[in-house]
Design an enzyme around this catalytic site. Structure first.
Site, PDB file in Angstrom:
ATOM      1  N   TYR A  16       0.814  -1.222   0.000  1.00  0.00           N
ATOM      2  CA  TYR A  16       0.000   0.000   0.000  1.00  0.00           C
ATOM      3  C   TYR A  16       0.844   1.267   0.000  1.00  0.00           C
ATOM      4  CZ  TYR A  16       1.040   0.880   4.891  1.00  0.00           C
ATOM      5  OH  TYR A  16       1.695   1.164   6.054  1.00  0.00           O
ATOM      6  N   LEU A  60       6.300   5.369  -0.232  1.00  0.00           N
ATOM      7  CA  LEU A  60       6.267   6.266   0.923  1.00  0.00           C
ATOM      8  C   LEU A  60       6.125   5.402   2.172  1.00  0.00           C
ATOM      9  CD1 LEU A  60       6.152   9.206   2.025  1.00  0.00           C
ATOM     10  CD2 LEU A  60       3.658   9.047   1.825  1.00  0.00           C
ATOM     11  N   ALA A  61       7.252   5.090   2.789  1.00  0.00           N
ATOM     12  CA  ALA A  61       7.273   4.211   3.955  1.00  0.00           C
ATOM     13  C   ALA A  61       6.824   4.992   5.193  1.00  0.00           C
ATOM     14  CB  ALA A  61       8.671   3.638   4.157  1.00  0.00           C
ATOM     15  N   HIS A  62       5.769   4.490   5.843  1.00  0.00           N
ATOM     16  CA  HIS A  62       5.218   5.154   7.017  1.00  0.00           C
ATOM     17  C   HIS A  62       4.321   4.176   7.770  1.00  0.00           C
ATOM     18  CE1 HIS A  62       2.037   5.342   4.066  1.00  0.00           C
ATOM     19  NE2 HIS A  62       1.177   5.589   5.053  1.00  0.00           N
ATOM     20  N   THR A  63       3.947   4.551   8.973  1.00  0.00           N
ATOM     21  CA  THR A  63       2.964   3.818   9.754  1.00  0.00           C
ATOM     22  C   THR A  63       2.298   4.799  10.707  1.00  0.00           C
ATOM     23  OG1 THR A  63       2.590   1.757  11.000  1.00  0.00           O
ATOM     24  CG2 THR A  63       4.529   3.047  11.604  1.00  0.00           C
TER      25      THR A  63
END
Length: 149
Positions: free
Chosen positions: A55, A64-67
């Site tokens: 995703y 776009l690496a995120h959490t």
């Protein structure tokens, strides 16, 4: 906002990774060093990607690496890492990934202007090609700022 947040030191060129998980771990190192995120944030990014698929892949060759903030975001942070060679993330039409933007925010609102600026840059295919091909972090940074104009 991007201009104030990102410096040349927030850019890595030519990271080598055997798979997407290693790519995310390596691309997170700068934000970890700065204290913007905790190791739990990196672990959460990988866990969520394993559970939900790619995703974070935004388009051709970009992730776009995120959490979520509660998993260890200490401050608003952004770093850029180009991958050499590019790494598949399992996003059929957009693989392999050439650029990982690692992002952290401490709430749901403070980063909206930053995301808007990023969207402007990411939608410019000419700027993106220059970023993918930048041989140094200094040149990458110049191209990134050019995308804001």
């Amino acid at each position: 906002m991007l201009r104030e947040l990102v410096t040349v030191d927030d850019i890595e060129i030519g990271i080598k990774a055997d798979n997407w998980e290693e790519a995310i771990r390596k691309s997170s190192e700068r934000l970890l060093e700065k204290g913007a995120i905790e190791t739990t944030y990196v672990d959460s990014m990988i866990k969520v990607l394993n559970e939900n698929g790619p995703y974070i892949v935004l388009g051709n060759h970009i992730a776009l690496a995120h959490t979520r903030p509660e998993f260890g975001a200490n401050e608003l942070g952004l770093s850029f890492s180009t991958l050499n060679p590019p790494v598949p993330f399992g996003a059929k039409h957009f693989d392999p990934i050439k650029l990982i933007i690692t992002f952290s925010a401490t709430d749901s609102d403070s980063h909206l202007m930053l995301i808007s600026e990023l969207a402007t840059i990411l939608s410019d295919t000419g700027i993106m090609e220059k970023l993918f091909d930048a041989p140094t972090k200094e040149i990458f940074y110049e191209q990134l700022l050019e995308g804001l104009n």
